[in-house]
Design an enzyme around this catalytic site. Sequence first.
Site, mmCIF file in Angstrom:
data_model
loop_
_atom_site.group_PDB
_atom_site.id
_atom_site.type_symbol
_atom_site.label_atom_id
_atom_site.label_comp_id
_atom_site.label_asym_id
_atom_site.label_seq_id
_atom_site.Cartn_x
_atom_site.Cartn_y
_atom_site.Cartn_z
ATOM 1 N N PRO A 73 -30.615 -52.692 -64.602
ATOM 2 C CA PRO A 73 -29.615 -53.128 -63.628
ATOM 3 C C PRO A 73 -29.894 -52.589 -62.217
ATOM 4 O O PRO A 73 -29.284 -53.030 -61.250
ATOM 5 C CB PRO A 73 -28.293 -52.585 -64.194
ATOM 6 C CG PRO A 73 -28.657 -51.607 -65.250
ATOM 7 C CD PRO A 73 -30.032 -51.927 -65.701
ATOM 8 N N GLU A 117 -29.461 -44.279 -72.338
ATOM 9 C CA GLU A 117 -29.101 -44.091 -70.927
ATOM 10 C C GLU A 117 -30.241 -44.450 -69.993
ATOM 11 O O GLU A 117 -30.148 -44.247 -68.792
ATOM 12 C CB GLU A 117 -28.645 -42.651 -70.686
ATOM 13 C CG GLU A 117 -27.383 -42.275 -71.446
ATOM 14 C CD GLU A 117 -26.232 -43.230 -71.167
ATOM 15 O OE1 GLU A 117 -25.879 -43.432 -69.997
ATOM 16 O OE2 GLU A 117 -25.675 -43.783 -72.151
ATOM 17 N N ARG A 165 -40.367 -72.103 -68.896
ATOM 18 C CA ARG A 165 -40.158 -73.529 -68.617
ATOM 19 C C ARG A 165 -40.804 -73.971 -67.310
ATOM 20 O O ARG A 165 -40.818 -75.155 -66.999
ATOM 21 C CB ARG A 165 -38.684 -73.927 -68.731
ATOM 22 C CG ARG A 165 -37.705 -73.064 -67.983
ATOM 23 C CD ARG A 165 -36.305 -73.219 -68.543
ATOM 24 N NE ARG A 165 -35.847 -74.600 -68.522
ATOM 25 C CZ ARG A 165 -35.667 -75.314 -67.439
ATOM 26 N NH1 ARG A 165 -35.915 -74.780 -66.254
ATOM 27 N NH2 ARG A 165 -35.259 -76.555 -67.494
ATOM 28 N N ASP A 170 -34.319 -79.575 -61.587
ATOM 29 C CA ASP A 170 -33.311 -78.619 -62.032
ATOM 30 C C ASP A 170 -32.541 -78.019 -60.870
ATOM 31 O O ASP A 170 -33.054 -77.925 -59.767
ATOM 32 C CB ASP A 170 -33.984 -77.427 -62.738
ATOM 33 C CG ASP A 170 -34.242 -77.729 -64.196
ATOM 34 O OD1 ASP A 170 -33.560 -78.602 -64.742
ATOM 35 O OD2 ASP A 170 -35.119 -77.073 -64.758
HETATM 36 CL CL1 6GU Z 1 -32.258 -55.929 -66.745
HETATM 37 N N1 6GU Z 1 -30.648 -54.355 -68.107
HETATM 38 C C1 6GU Z 1 -29.428 -53.881 -68.439
HETATM 39 N N2 6GU Z 1 -29.326 -52.935 -69.362
HETATM 40 N N3 6GU Z 1 -28.309 -54.316 -67.883
HETATM 41 C C2 6GU Z 1 -28.447 -55.265 -66.967
HETATM 42 C C3 6GU Z 1 -29.666 -55.800 -66.572
HETATM 43 C C4 6GU Z 1 -30.767 -55.309 -67.161
HETATM 44 N N4 6GU Z 1 -29.469 -56.732 -65.625
HETATM 45 C C5 6GU Z 1 -28.159 -56.761 -65.432
HETATM 46 N N5 6GU Z 1 -27.526 -55.887 -66.237
#
Ligand code: 6GU
Length: 247
Positions: free
Chosen positions: A89, A116, A154, A169
Amino acid sequence: MNFHILTLFPDMVVDALNTGILGKAVAKGIIGLDGVDIRDFSHNRHRKVDDYTYGGGAGLLMQAQPIYEAVQSVQERLPKKARVIYMTPQGRVFTQEMASGFSREDDLILLCGHYEGIDERVLEECATDFVSIGDYVLSGGEIPAMVLVDTVSRLVPGVLHNEVSAETDSFQNGLLEYPQYSRPEEWHGRQVPQVLLSGDHAKVDEWRLAESLERTRERRPDLYKAWLKEHPPAPVKRRKRKADGEK
Ligand code: 6GU
């Protein structure tokens, strides 16, 4: 193109991706899915790959050594070094444009974290890209990796039946896709727009662009603004203005 997916759950990722259009591409050999179990690289007799964090704090961290050896084991079998994408994230938010860049690679190594996270040092040594799929938190990188593999696949020539599909798309041209209709011509009292039955391809294209623009303006004003910036309206030709006082 080959995806090497490093994870604690290789079967989950590979099985889910081996379905539908992607499954067909795998059967044809256009796409390769290589699930690599990080536990296979543990030196621990219980196949442990995680431990407590230095400095304290909640939860366990994935250790550097098994991940490092898993990455090396893949890189050693490739003709040239592949990009290593850590799904996190904290990464750059994934876009169609990033997918397009990834689709030109022969091999991609995707690293899925859990618990974690991962010991920072192995990321410093191995990761070339940090990718997030959006501003929310998932419990692991597997679902994000599946999102990336599907999106990138794709775009690989031969995966979709008609290449035009990917081009029309949503997002490929920066706009959302226009509405589409199939048989019957009337359903629940709702008619298919007449222009689509007219056989006038120029008119159909014009209608679809107008619908795309309208839909994008309503639903994604951010994309609409960006599109307008890229497509400034043609200047309106005006007659020369008369000088002040001129009749
Ligand atoms: Cl790539 N990993 C995790 N654990 N949570 C996320 C993410 C990735 N992208 C958005 N939330």
